[in-house]
Design an enzyme around this catalytic site. Structure first.
Site, PDB file in Angstrom:
ATOM      1  N   SER A   1      -8.967 -25.787  28.687  1.00 18.29           N
ATOM      2  CA  SER A   1      -9.065 -26.265  30.064  1.00 18.29           C
ATOM      3  C   SER A   1      -9.814 -25.300  30.978  1.00 18.29           C
ATOM      4  CB  SER A   1      -7.664 -26.521  30.635  1.00 18.29           C
ATOM      5  OG  SER A   1      -6.863 -25.349  30.541  1.00 18.29           O
TER       6      SER A   1
ATOM      7  N   GLY B   1      -6.066 -28.157  26.886  1.00 19.00           N
ATOM      8  CA  GLY B   1      -4.900 -28.087  26.018  1.00 19.00           C
ATOM      9  C   GLY B   1      -5.193 -27.680  24.593  1.00 19.00           C
TER      10      GLY B   1
ATOM     11  N   ASN C   1      -3.747 -21.107  25.016  1.00 20.47           N
ATOM     12  CA  ASN C   1      -2.705 -22.105  24.772  1.00 20.47           C
ATOM     13  C   ASN C   1      -1.841 -21.735  23.574  1.00 20.47           C
ATOM     14  OD1 ASN C   1      -3.200 -23.973  26.915  1.00 20.47           O
ATOM     15  ND2 ASN C   1      -5.020 -24.659  25.835  1.00 20.47           N
TER      16      ASN C   1
ATOM     17  N   ASP D   1      -1.221 -24.956  40.328  1.00 21.47           N
ATOM     18  CA  ASP D   1      -0.391 -24.678  39.159  1.00 21.47           C
ATOM     19  C   ASP D   1      -0.358 -23.198  38.808  1.00 21.47           C
ATOM     20  OD1 ASP D   1      -2.886 -24.215  38.045  1.00 21.47           O
ATOM     21  OD2 ASP D   1      -2.859 -25.971  36.737  1.00 21.47           O
TER      22      ASP D   1
ATOM     23  N   HIS E   1      -4.808 -22.489  36.367  1.00 20.00           N
ATOM     24  CA  HIS E   1      -6.221 -22.818  36.236  1.00 20.00           C
ATOM     25  C   HIS E   1      -7.024 -22.328  37.446  1.00 20.00           C
ATOM     26  CE1 HIS E   1      -4.162 -25.796  33.641  1.00 20.00           C
ATOM     27  NE2 HIS E   1      -5.190 -25.542  32.848  1.00 20.00           N
TER      28      HIS E   1
END
Length: 217
Positions: free
Chosen positions: A40, A77, A106, A190, A193
């Site tokens: 991402s 992801g 991840n 969040d 990111h």
């Protein structure tokens, strides 16, 4: 020449889409391909299309008059296992001269074993090099709450691989973003990111290591 072409055709039919003796720079006059395989952080998650660092890289190369096509094969992801599974088809389809690997974050967030992350990245490096491509590895880090021991071991995955495999490395892809004084202003809500404002800095982190890997002229 006919014998050589026949030999290449036979290799391709046998599943060897890349013969080590072939140059990965493409036919004369065709653009050099830079393939970005990431998650991402490179897939423009949460920001407008065309505003991520990969798109900015394409714009910089065009502004410099370079005949380079940047292919963004990043998936939000994705893990190193996912990238490893996808890579052979990407190499065969795009025939890149340079492969940028931006994966592993991840894996750590999901608690996957670090040896598996290392093995997957090593396999991707070797597959890319066997295909005739140069490799740039983008290193990552974890937040302080993961503990210094784990963070050190995670960072070492990238530094050790770069040294052992002899590939270019950006030690910390998010340098100046995640660890800077204005970090809160450079992330989306969040707090994972980077936002649109941070994308030029990400490109600037990658550029010094990528530039020597590109063909001159």
């Amino acid at each position: 020449m006919k014998r050589r072409d026949a030999a290449l055709a036979a290799l391709a039919a046998a599943g060897w889409a890349w013969w080590p003796g072939r140059a990965a720079w493409g036919a004369s006059g065709s653009p050099t391909v830079v393939l970005v395989v990431g998650d991402s952080l490179s897939a423009e998650y949460g920001i407008a299309r065309g505003r991520g660092w990969v798109a900015l890289l394409q714009q910089r190369l065009q502004a410099q008059g370079r005949s380079v096509q940047v292919v963004n094969a990043s998936i939000s992801g994705d893990t190193t296992a996912g990238g490893r599974a996808r890579l052979p088809a990407l190499l065969q389809r795009h025939r890149p001269a340079v492969v940028i690997l931006e994966l592993g974050g991840n894996d750590a967030l999901r608690g996957l074993p670090l040896p598996s992350t290392r093995d997957n990245l090593r396999a991707m490096i070797r597959a890319s090099r066997a295909a005739g491509a140069r490799v740039l590895l983008l290193g990552m880090d974890m937040p302080p709450n993961y503990g210094e021991r784990f963070r050190a071991e995670f960072r070492a995955v990238y530094t050790d691989l770069a040294r052992e495999e002899g590939v270019a490395l950006v030690p910390f892809f998010l340098a100046g973003v995640a660890d800077g004084p204005q970090a809160a202003a450079l992330f989306q809500d969040d707090r994972i990111h980077p936002n649109e404002q941070a994308q030029p800095r990400l490109l600037d982190n990658v550029w010094p290591a990528l530039r020597p890997l590109l063909p001159r002229g």
